[in-house]
Design an enzyme around this catalytic site. Structure first.
Site, PDB file in Angstrom:
ATOM      1  CG  HIS A  70     119.718  34.326 -47.121  1.00 23.86           C
ATOM      2  ND1 HIS A  70     120.139  33.203 -47.798  1.00 23.86           N
ATOM      3  CD2 HIS A  70     119.597  33.956 -45.833  1.00 23.86           C
ATOM      4  CE1 HIS A  70     120.266  32.203 -46.948  1.00 23.86           C
ATOM      5  NE2 HIS A  70     119.941  32.627 -45.745  1.00 23.86           N
ATOM      6  CG  ASP A  77     121.514  33.277 -50.903  1.00 25.68           C
ATOM      7  OD1 ASP A  77     121.790  34.409 -50.469  1.00 25.68           O
ATOM      8  OD2 ASP A  77     121.055  32.355 -50.196  1.00 25.68           O
ATOM      9  N   GLY A  89     119.894  27.832 -39.166  1.00 27.33           N
ATOM     10  CA  GLY A  89     121.108  28.254 -38.534  1.00 27.33           C
ATOM     11  C   GLY A  89     122.367  28.142 -39.329  1.00 27.33           C
ATOM     12  CB  SER A 117     122.043  31.013 -43.778  1.00 27.98           C
ATOM     13  OG  SER A 117     120.754  30.632 -44.093  1.00 27.98           O
ATOM     14  N   GLY A 118     124.900  30.349 -45.257  1.00 34.60           N
ATOM     15  CA  GLY A 118     126.196  30.973 -45.521  1.00 34.60           C
ATOM     16  C   GLY A 118     127.378  30.067 -45.267  1.00 34.60           C
TER      17      GLY A 118
END
Length: 257
Positions: free
Chosen positions: A68, A112, A209, A211-212
């Site tokens: 995402h 994801d 903040g 994500s990933g």
């Protein structure tokens, strides 16, 4: 209702799927500078909006992050601690190929995960290093304390973004903690591809903040910050990296020059 965990620089309303909001480090502290040399800060351009995500270096020219966090153009910063400064340790590298998982589902946030092939190899040194991936299909024992880091907001109420990398320790929960959580918050939780992380009794979480970014258990990247409730409360949901090891390995092999 769930939220994507993206560190937003500009309004988020047009960047996320319907019914989604954004994620951050809550209840943590500033990381020791360069103590996590595998961390990547992603600057993402999507249409006319800019935002940032986390990621982590798994090969000299590959970064792993959340699907995402995809966009039209992505630049990776390695070796960063203060993202507002031009530190000598920082290496900024453009992304050549963005490879989201072919079965990524934007509505349910399943699968994801995304690989980013860099334009050129990173220069490995004390501030820029790889992080090991787990063996395929290895599961982390419930009760294991892991850690996550990111440049996200520090409270659900504050819109101020910290310049420095922050970190927090989180407990891995049994899948049932998400599956049986009241109210249907985690109805899209899949035990094969997702991890349930963060004690609901503690005010500690990844949120706007992060994500990933990687969930690090021991020295291994076992999870990827993915989604969770809009109010920032734990538990949060992480991608189960070990499920995707065959895909990661095959994709990197295929793209290696």
């Amino acid at each position: 209702m769930v939220t994507m965990l993206i560190l937003i620089l500009l309004p988020v309303a047009f960047l996320l799927p319907p019914g989604a909001g954004a994620g951050e480090i809550i209840g943590g502290q500033e990381a020791q500078p360069h103590s996590r040399p595998y961390m990547a800060c992603l600057t993402i351009r999507r249409e006319d909006k800019n935002f940032r995500c986390g990621g982590f270096l798994v090969s000299e020219n590959f970064v792993l992050t959340a699907a995402h966090c995809n966009g039209d153009k992505i630049t990776v910063s390695l070796g960063a601690h203060n993202v507002k400064q031009r530190e000598q340790s920082q290496q900024k590298i453009s992304v050549r190929h963005r490879i989201p998982h072919p079965k990524y589902n934007r509505e349910t946030t399943n699968n994801d995960i995304m690989l980013l092939q860099l334009e050129h190899k990173a220069e490995l040194n004390e501030q820029v290093m790889l992080i090991p991936l787990p063996p395929a299909h290895q599961r982390v024992q419930p009760g294991t304390v892991c850690s996550v880091a990111g440049w996200g907001r520090t409270s659900a109420l504050s819109k101020v973004l910290p310049d420095m990398l922050r970190e927090v320790d989180l407990k891995v929960l049994d899948d049932e903690a998400c599956l049986k959580y009241p109210g249907g918050t985690y109805r899209n939780f899949k035990t094969r591809t997702m991890m349930c992380v963060g004690d609901p009794k503690e005010h500690k979480a990844s949120f706007k903040g992060d994500s990933g970014g990687p969930l690090v258990c021991g020295e291994t990247a076992q999870g990827i910050v993915s989604w969770g409730p809009v109010n920032g409360s734990p538990p949060r949901v992480y991608v189960r990296v070990s499920t995707f090891i065959p895909w990661i390995r095959a994709t990197m092999r295929k793209l290696q020059p």
